[in-house]
Design a protein around this motif. Structure first.
Motif, mmCIF file in Angstrom:
data_model
loop_
_atom_site.group_PDB
_atom_site.id
_atom_site.type_symbol
_atom_site.label_atom_id
_atom_site.label_comp_id
_atom_site.label_asym_id
_atom_site.label_seq_id
_atom_site.Cartn_x
_atom_site.Cartn_y
_atom_site.Cartn_z
ATOM 1 N N ALA A 65 38.350 44.339 36.601
ATOM 2 C CA ALA A 65 38.466 44.644 38.034
ATOM 3 C C ALA A 65 39.681 43.975 38.668
ATOM 4 C CB ALA A 65 37.208 44.238 38.778
ATOM 5 N N ILE A 66 39.915 42.688 38.376
ATOM 6 C CA ILE A 66 41.032 41.958 38.993
ATOM 7 C C ILE A 66 41.812 41.229 37.906
ATOM 8 C CG2 ILE A 66 41.714 40.135 40.593
ATOM 9 C CD1 ILE A 66 39.173 40.699 42.192
ATOM 10 N N THR A 67 43.126 41.397 37.955
ATOM 11 C CA THR A 67 44.040 40.693 37.055
ATOM 12 C C THR A 67 45.096 40.019 37.899
ATOM 13 O OG1 THR A 67 43.734 42.349 35.332
ATOM 14 C CG2 THR A 67 45.692 40.973 35.158
ATOM 15 N N THR A 68 45.386 38.769 37.593
ATOM 16 C CA THR A 68 46.445 38.064 38.309
ATOM 17 C C THR A 68 47.512 37.613 37.320
ATOM 18 O OG1 THR A 68 45.359 35.916 38.132
ATOM 19 C CG2 THR A 68 44.877 37.222 40.094
ATOM 20 N N CYS A 69 48.702 37.458 37.834
ATOM 21 C CA CYS A 69 49.829 37.004 37.046
ATOM 22 C C CYS A 69 50.658 36.086 37.940
ATOM 23 C CB CYS A 69 50.659 38.198 36.594
ATOM 24 S SG CYS A 69 52.019 37.782 35.490
ATOM 25 N N GLU A 70 50.879 34.863 37.483
ATOM 26 C CA GLU A 70 51.660 33.907 38.264
ATOM 27 C C GLU A 70 52.952 33.564 37.546
ATOM 28 O OE1 GLU A 70 48.214 31.468 40.646
ATOM 29 O OE2 GLU A 70 49.037 30.562 38.823
ATOM 30 N N SER A 80 53.373 35.719 42.697
ATOM 31 C CA SER A 80 52.135 36.152 42.058
ATOM 32 C C SER A 80 52.002 37.666 42.177
ATOM 33 C CB SER A 80 50.918 35.468 42.679
ATOM 34 O OG SER A 80 50.674 35.974 43.969
ATOM 35 N N VAL A 81 51.368 38.236 41.171
ATOM 36 C CA VAL A 81 51.066 39.665 41.149
ATOM 37 C C VAL A 81 49.570 39.785 40.898
ATOM 38 C CG1 VAL A 81 51.507 41.894 40.054
ATOM 39 C CG2 VAL A 81 53.340 40.184 40.162
ATOM 40 N N GLU A 82 48.899 40.562 41.718
ATOM 41 C CA GLU A 82 47.456 40.770 41.560
ATOM 42 C C GLU A 82 47.172 42.261 41.534
ATOM 43 O OE1 GLU A 82 43.909 40.403 44.632
ATOM 44 O OE2 GLU A 82 44.523 38.425 43.909
ATOM 45 N N ARG A 83 46.387 42.680 40.549
ATOM 46 C CA ARG A 83 45.937 44.071 40.485
ATOM 47 C C ARG A 83 44.440 44.091 40.663
ATOM 48 N NH1 ARG A 83 49.950 45.704 36.499
ATOM 49 N NH2 ARG A 83 51.541 46.658 37.794
ATOM 50 N N GLU A 84 43.975 45.032 41.463
ATOM 51 C CA GLU A 84 42.538 45.112 41.723
ATOM 52 C C GLU A 84 42.091 46.566 41.758
ATOM 53 O OE1 GLU A 84 39.302 43.797 45.151
ATOM 54 O OE2 GLU A 84 41.362 43.111 45.309
#
Length: 175
Positions: A65-70, A80-84
């Protein structure tokens, strides 16, 4: 009138020139991938500060559901990049205003992208007959000492969204 020795004048000029220029340099290679999403390093470069080393760290706080990248430079998170995955109907501008407190974000790509100088949002719609109906939001934020740059954020969110679409992110319908 008193004349200064040539050595003193030269030393003063060198010191002044050193103070005026940007002596800080980027000692690291700019990443060409953000946690598995291939991007052009040139799209990320204007947002990153000078420093010695860069690191990219992925996290999946809510699996599927949620992926983050710092992205950190010298151990300070600068981007930061967040996909939801979310219910269909989300608007990029609404996410930018409500979740990121963005003031008057600009829009692009038929309003599926909203951006400012420090944050950007895009929406990828999943509504084909053979996939589950949902939206995928991508949110990019720039933190100090990263560089705020409206045009660069628009380019980066556009690039990240195009890369996401190429990866076929929409889930097949079950059943």
């Amino acid at each position: 009138m008193r004349l200064l020795p040539l050595a003193a004048v030269t030393a003063a000029m060198v010191a002044a020139a050193a103070g005026c220029g940007d002596s800080a340099e980027r000692e690291y290679a700019v990443p060409s991938s953000l946690c598995g999403t291939h991007i052009k390093a040139a799209a990320l470069t204007p947002l990153l500060p000078p420093g010695m080393q860069v690191s990219v760290k992925r996290d999946d706080p809510v699996p599927d559901a949620i992926t983050t990248c710092e992205v950190a430079v010298d151990k300070k998170v600068v981007l930061s990049v967040e996909r939801e995955r979310r219910e269909p109907g989300a608007a990029a501008r609404d996410i930018a205003v409500d979740q990121l407190s963005a003031h008057a974000p600009k829009s692009a790509a038929a309003r599926t992208i909203a951006y400012t100088d420090s944050a950007a949002v895009s929406i990828t719609r999943c509504a084909a007959q053979d996939v589950a109906e949902e939206d995928i939001s991508t949110v990019i934020r720039v933190f100090e000492p990263g560089h705020k740059d409206e045009s660069a954020l628009k380019d980066l969110i556009t690039e990240c969204t195009a890369a996401l679409k190429k990866s076929s992110p929409c889930e097949a319908k079950s059943g």
